[in-house]
Design an enzyme around this catalytic site. Structure first.
Site, PDB file in Angstrom:
ATOM      1  N   ARG A  58       0.694  -1.204   0.089  1.00 15.84           N
ATOM      2  CA  ARG A  58      -0.126   0.035  -0.135  1.00 15.84           C
ATOM      3  C   ARG A  58       0.912   1.304  -0.169  1.00 15.84           C
ATOM      4  NH1 ARG A  58      -3.013   1.861  -2.696  1.00 15.84           N
ATOM      5  NH2 ARG A  58      -4.055  -0.232  -2.392  1.00 15.84           N
ATOM      6  N   LYS A  66       1.849  25.013  -6.138  1.00 11.48           N
ATOM      7  CA  LYS A  66       0.447  24.137  -5.590  1.00 11.48           C
ATOM      8  C   LYS A  66       0.603  22.666  -5.402  1.00 11.48           C
ATOM      9  CE  LYS A  66      -2.126  28.081  -7.242  1.00 11.48           C
ATOM     10  NZ  LYS A  66      -3.315  28.360  -8.214  1.00 11.48           N
ATOM     11  N   LYS A 115       3.381  39.283  -7.261  1.00  8.46           N
ATOM     12  CA  LYS A 115       1.966  38.956  -7.719  1.00  8.46           C
ATOM     13  C   LYS A 115       1.314  40.363  -7.357  1.00  8.46           C
ATOM     14  CE  LYS A 115       0.441  35.237  -7.968  1.00  8.46           C
ATOM     15  NZ  LYS A 115       0.256  34.372  -9.151  1.00  8.46           N
ATOM     16  N   GLU A 153       3.365  39.736 -12.290  1.00  7.62           N
ATOM     17  CA  GLU A 153       2.114  39.275 -12.844  1.00  7.62           C
ATOM     18  C   GLU A 153       1.333  40.727 -13.295  1.00  7.62           C
ATOM     19  OE1 GLU A 153      -0.547  36.707 -10.614  1.00  7.62           O
ATOM     20  OE2 GLU A 153      -1.588  38.638 -10.157  1.00  7.62           O
ATOM     21  N   ASP A 164      -1.983  37.237 -16.326  1.00  5.44           N
ATOM     22  CA  ASP A 164      -2.928  36.712 -15.552  1.00  5.44           C
ATOM     23  C   ASP A 164      -4.427  36.774 -16.044  1.00  5.44           C
ATOM     24  OD1 ASP A 164      -3.963  35.404 -13.217  1.00  5.44           O
ATOM     25  OD2 ASP A 164      -4.529  37.167 -12.475  1.00  5.44           O
TER      26      ASP A 164
END
Length: 278
Positions: free
Chosen positions: A97, A134, A166, A196, A217
């Site tokens: 597993r 992410k 950002k 961005e 973006d």
């Protein structure tokens, strides 16, 4: 087979502890300790393989051996056997597993990446697929290796790998140009400066300020094509936001240098692989 990093070995410590801290009550009750056997990894769907070194190491940790007949990044068709493990039956079942959890998840990332990279290639351009941060906490190095296996390219591994300005950074600085100016003064030539932007005026401002890479973006296809025309090679362009598999050929056709997609890691489905005793 490459050696695992110390970080990956720590992940294996945690994963094996989850299953075996109290032993394996079922196998200890039903299987003779001296019984030996062989198990095979079977692809239950078409996939791209990744995570083989981790799976091998799981079996080694428990005193068994494991080999794969193809490298990470190789395709496997439904019904194909891709690897074999040998050892005591108790060891094989104890490792099963944990090995599959790593193998299925990482092969899922590689498979999702391959589909997206192929879709970009269908657009006829040179656009490359980038991942993001992410990722599953603690799994970043493994998942980014799976992205590479699937034909993608890694973006930043951490916040210290490069400057990515950002929208919140821009707001805190008072504008794109000022944010780039501060970043360039701080980073010098050591780090690439990316910023961005949300529209074409922002693109012009970013290029004039000296950004190396501009993140477009949530622009539509027409705006991206115009951004490529205006940039004219003065900065690299990365498209992000609202990317789907169906859209990727059109995005590649605009001529952007990169497309970044967090979905190849945060939303990749674990592929279906089985481990069966022969």
């Amino acid at each position: 087979m490459p050696r695992l990093s110390a970080h990956a070995e720590r992940l294996l410590d945690l994963a094996l502890e989850e299953d075996l801290l109290l032993g394996d009550a079922t196998s200890e009750a039903t299987i003779d300790a001296s019984a030996t056997g062989e198990g095979r990894f079977l692809a239950k769907e078409d996939l791209v393989l990744a995570g083989t070194a981790v799976a091998v190491r799981v079996f080694e940790r428990l005193g068994a051996s494991c080999t794969f007949d193809r490298a990470d990044g190789a395709r496997a068709a439904r019904g194909e056997v891709v690897g074999t493990a040998r050892g005591t039956v108790r060891a094989l079942l104890a490792a099963e597993r944990t090995a599959l959890n790593f193998l299925q998840r990482l092969s899922g990332v590689a498979t999702a990446t391959r589909r997206c990279a192929d879709a970009l290639a269908a657009g006829g351009g040179r656009t490359r697929l980038l991942d993001t941060r992410k990722t599953t906490p603690g799994w970043r190095m493994l998942e980014k290796a799976a992205v590479r296996a699937g034909g993608g390219k890694n973006h930043r591994f951490s916040l210290g790998d490069g400057v990515l300005i950002k929208d919140n950074h821009v707001a805190a600085c008072g504008g794109v140009a000022e944010a780039v100016r501060r970043a360039r003064a701080s980073a010098g030539a050591m780090l690439r400066v990316e910023v961005e932007v949300e529209d074409l005026p922002g693109l012009e401002e970013a290029i004039a300020a000296g950004a190396d890479l501009v993140l477009l973006d949530n622009m539509d296809d027409a705006a991206m094509a115009e951004a490529v025309r205006r940039a004219a090679g003065r900065a690299l362009l990365e498209a992000s936001g609202n990317m789907t598999l169906e859209r990727l050929p059109r995005v590649a056709a605009t001529g952007v240098d990169f497309v970044s997609m967090g979905a190849v890691t945060h939303s990749a489905r674990a592929v279906d692989l089985a481990f069966d005793l022969a």
